[in-house]
Design a protein around this motif. Structure first.
Motif, mmCIF file in Angstrom:
data_model
loop_
_atom_site.group_PDB
_atom_site.id
_atom_site.type_symbol
_atom_site.label_atom_id
_atom_site.label_comp_id
_atom_site.label_asym_id
_atom_site.label_seq_id
_atom_site.Cartn_x
_atom_site.Cartn_y
_atom_site.Cartn_z
ATOM 1 N N ASP A 73 0.849 -1.264 -0.020
ATOM 2 C CA ASP A 73 0.101 0.000 0.050
ATOM 3 C C ASP A 73 0.914 1.210 -0.015
ATOM 4 O OD1 ASP A 73 -2.191 -1.512 0.136
ATOM 5 O OD2 ASP A 73 -2.537 -1.379 2.218
ATOM 6 N N ILE A 74 2.002 1.326 0.780
ATOM 7 C CA ILE A 74 2.852 2.430 0.774
ATOM 8 C C ILE A 74 3.413 2.403 -0.494
ATOM 9 C CG2 ILE A 74 4.888 3.317 1.953
ATOM 10 C CD1 ILE A 74 4.183 1.811 4.642
ATOM 11 N N PHE A 75 3.873 1.333 -1.162
ATOM 12 C CA PHE A 75 4.634 1.534 -2.314
ATOM 13 C C PHE A 75 3.591 2.077 -3.564
ATOM 14 C CE2 PHE A 75 5.809 -0.882 -6.436
ATOM 15 C CZ PHE A 75 6.894 0.000 -6.679
ATOM 16 N N LYS A 76 2.185 1.607 -3.553
ATOM 17 C CA LYS A 76 1.401 2.473 -4.524
ATOM 18 C C LYS A 76 1.534 3.818 -4.385
ATOM 19 C CE LYS A 76 -1.661 -1.904 -4.935
ATOM 20 N NZ LYS A 76 -3.035 -2.419 -5.000
ATOM 21 N N GLU A 77 1.177 4.324 -3.100
ATOM 22 C CA GLU A 77 1.229 5.695 -2.624
ATOM 23 C C GLU A 77 2.536 6.489 -3.030
ATOM 24 O OE1 GLU A 77 0.464 8.600 1.084
ATOM 25 O OE2 GLU A 77 -0.045 6.545 1.306
ATOM 26 N N ARG A 78 3.609 6.018 -2.519
ATOM 27 C CA ARG A 78 4.841 6.784 -2.777
ATOM 28 C C ARG A 78 5.810 6.379 -3.947
ATOM 29 N NH1 ARG A 78 6.320 9.109 2.019
ATOM 30 N NH2 ARG A 78 7.850 10.116 0.398
ATOM 31 N N GLY A 79 5.471 5.138 -4.503
ATOM 32 C CA GLY A 79 6.407 4.830 -5.642
ATOM 33 C C GLY A 79 7.717 4.358 -4.950
ATOM 34 N N ARG A 80 8.745 4.580 -6.028
ATOM 35 C CA ARG A 80 10.198 4.424 -5.800
ATOM 36 C C ARG A 80 10.771 5.564 -5.230
ATOM 37 N NH1 ARG A 80 13.552 1.386 -10.276
ATOM 38 N NH2 ARG A 80 14.618 0.752 -8.467
ATOM 39 N N VAL A 81 10.866 5.573 -4.127
ATOM 40 C CA VAL A 81 11.605 6.712 -3.221
ATOM 41 C C VAL A 81 13.185 7.071 -3.231
ATOM 42 C CG1 VAL A 81 11.788 7.822 -0.821
ATOM 43 C CG2 VAL A 81 9.848 6.797 -1.563
ATOM 44 N N ALA A 82 13.931 5.992 -3.180
ATOM 45 C CA ALA A 82 15.389 5.939 -3.085
ATOM 46 C C ALA A 82 15.989 4.538 -3.126
ATOM 47 C CB ALA A 82 15.963 6.870 -2.270
ATOM 48 N N VAL A 83 17.192 4.407 -4.022
ATOM 49 C CA VAL A 83 17.732 3.086 -3.844
ATOM 50 C C VAL A 83 19.166 3.208 -3.554
ATOM 51 C CG1 VAL A 83 18.503 1.346 -5.170
ATOM 52 C CG2 VAL A 83 16.226 2.564 -5.654
ATOM 53 N N PRO A 84 19.439 2.802 -2.155
ATOM 54 C CA PRO A 84 20.812 2.971 -1.618
ATOM 55 C C PRO A 84 21.835 1.967 -2.367
ATOM 56 C CG PRO A 84 19.563 1.993 -0.139
ATOM 57 C CD PRO A 84 18.627 2.565 -1.023
ATOM 58 N N ASP A 85 23.175 2.289 -2.446
ATOM 59 C CA ASP A 85 24.027 1.204 -3.131
ATOM 60 C C ASP A 85 24.236 0.108 -2.359
ATOM 61 O OD1 ASP A 85 24.836 2.631 -5.557
ATOM 62 O OD2 ASP A 85 25.275 4.249 -4.388
ATOM 63 N N LEU A 86 24.351 0.064 -0.940
ATOM 64 C CA LEU A 86 24.670 -0.820 0.037
ATOM 65 C C LEU A 86 23.788 -0.743 1.272
ATOM 66 C CD1 LEU A 86 28.503 -1.149 -0.202
ATOM 67 C CD2 LEU A 86 26.777 -3.063 -0.867
ATOM 68 N N PHE A 87 23.138 -1.915 1.669
ATOM 69 C CA PHE A 87 22.186 -1.989 2.965
ATOM 70 C C PHE A 87 23.215 -2.910 3.806
ATOM 71 C CE2 PHE A 87 19.600 -4.359 5.768
ATOM 72 C CZ PHE A 87 18.818 -3.341 6.322
ATOM 73 N N LEU A 88 23.824 -2.827 4.692
ATOM 74 C CA LEU A 88 24.576 -3.668 5.382
ATOM 75 C C LEU A 88 23.834 -3.340 7.001
ATOM 76 C CD1 LEU A 88 28.343 -2.139 4.427
ATOM 77 C CD2 LEU A 88 26.798 -4.026 3.502
ATOM 78 N N ARG A 89 24.049 -4.808 7.391
ATOM 79 C CA ARG A 89 23.506 -4.913 8.836
ATOM 80 C C ARG A 89 24.355 -5.977 9.582
ATOM 81 N NH1 ARG A 89 20.321 -8.204 11.554
ATOM 82 N NH2 ARG A 89 19.654 -9.340 10.082
ATOM 83 N N TRP A 90 24.741 -5.655 10.884
ATOM 84 C CA TRP A 90 25.254 -6.577 11.683
ATOM 85 C C TRP A 90 24.473 -6.488 13.056
ATOM 86 C CZ3 TRP A 90 30.890 -5.883 13.837
ATOM 87 C CH2 TRP A 90 31.080 -7.097 14.734
ATOM 88 N N GLY A 91 23.815 -7.583 13.237
ATOM 89 C CA GLY A 91 23.139 -7.532 14.803
ATOM 90 C C GLY A 91 22.109 -6.352 14.635
ATOM 91 N N ASN A 92 22.215 -5.482 15.489
ATOM 92 C CA ASN A 92 21.060 -4.324 15.665
ATOM 93 C C ASN A 92 21.621 -2.985 15.118
ATOM 94 O OD1 ASN A 92 22.822 -3.970 17.635
ATOM 95 N ND2 ASN A 92 21.480 -2.547 18.667
#
Length: 284
Positions: A73-92
């Motif tokens: 639903d959010i995507f339908k309303e907002r569309g593509r907002v931004a695309v980061p090159d890297l999403f990195l996660r370690w734990g929290n």
């Protein structure tokens, strides 16, 4: 003259981040990623955690919409907002990186892009497993960005050379051939980019008029000449009249954006078409 190699002439930021840097972050049990987080002082609560993610070219809303109804639903309303090159996660701890290599956008453009990337993830955070996580954003550029107006406050700044040094120190002196390969290509690309950015003021060509600019658009997209020199930058362009654009003596186009007087080519074309179509319809 020696013949070229594609890995010595490549210019795509996606190649450097999604292929080479991501590989270096993953090898040796994610030692590079952990070293990068340590350098930025964003260590997880549990430093022994093996809960790690590396996602390149993440589109949080579009990708998340395929798996979660509320995000759809959010995507339908907002569309593509931004695309980061890297999403990195370690734990929290989450690190979102926007990387630049052969381009030098203005500080305003960089701040806007990174803010949108943060917001795109934050707006669906409660629909993900990351509601307990802290998000840190970073810019990764060839040269450190001069932020005299502090538009990038709260955003970490990394340079490619600095990250390469972190990873070399972490991975040691004796590497497997695949690791050496990544370092070699990245270091070569940094040298090429530094050379281009030093001479970026002269790195442009002239196009006779707005009509020729429109005709050349497909070629310019392929050659990545995506910035147009316009005195006064976006503010001057916004108040320009149709005659101003049509009677302009020439247009400078470049792969680089050395300062705020260089505007993205799609912005210039849209301004012209808005004025042109508006003028034509008023005549009818």
């Amino acid at each position: 003259m020696s013949k070229i190699r594609f890995d010595e002439t490549a210019r795509s930021e996606r190649y450097f981040t999604a292929t080479l840097l991501s590989h270096l972050l993953m090898v040796n049990e994610f030692a590079g990623l952990k070293a990068l987080f340590k350098k930025l002082n964003i260590m997880p609560d549990n430093t022994l955690s093996a809960d790690i993610e590396i996602v390149t070219e993440l589109d949080p809303l579009r990708d998340g919409a395929k798996a979660k109804g509320n995000i759809k639903d959010i995507f339908k309303e907002r569309g593509r907002v931004a695309v980061p090159d890297l999403f990195l996660r370690w734990g929290n701890q989450i690190l979102v990186i926007e990387a630049k290599f052969f381009t030098a956008p203005t500080v305003v453009a960089l701040a806007d892009q990174v803010t949108k990337q943060h917001d795109a993830i934050a707006m669906i955070l409660d629909e993900t497993q990351y509601s307990h996580c802290e998000i840190k954003c970073a810019l990764l550029t060839v040269n450190e960005v001069r932020d005299e107006d502090e538009l990038l406050s709260g955003i970490s700044q990394l340079t490619w050379t600095g990250v390469i040094d972190i990873l070399r120190d972490t991975l040691g002196e004796e590497h497997q051939s695949n690791i050496d390969y990544c370092f070699k290509i990245l270091e070569n690309a940094v040298k090429r980019s530094e050379k281009e950015l030093i001479s970026n003021v002269a790195d442009y060509r002239l196009i006779a008029n707005i009509g020729e600019l429109l005709k050349a658009l497909p070629e310019l997209i392929v050659s990545e000449e995506l910035f147009v020199g316009y005195t006064g930058g976006i503010d001057a362009l916004e108040i320009a009249e149709l005659a101003t654009l049509e009677q302009r003596k020439h247009y400078k186009v470049s792969r680089l954006q050395p300062n705020s007087n260089w505007v993205r080519i799609d912005v210039v074309i849209k301004k012209y078409l808005d004025l042109k179509l508006g003028s034509d319809s008023s005549i009818d």
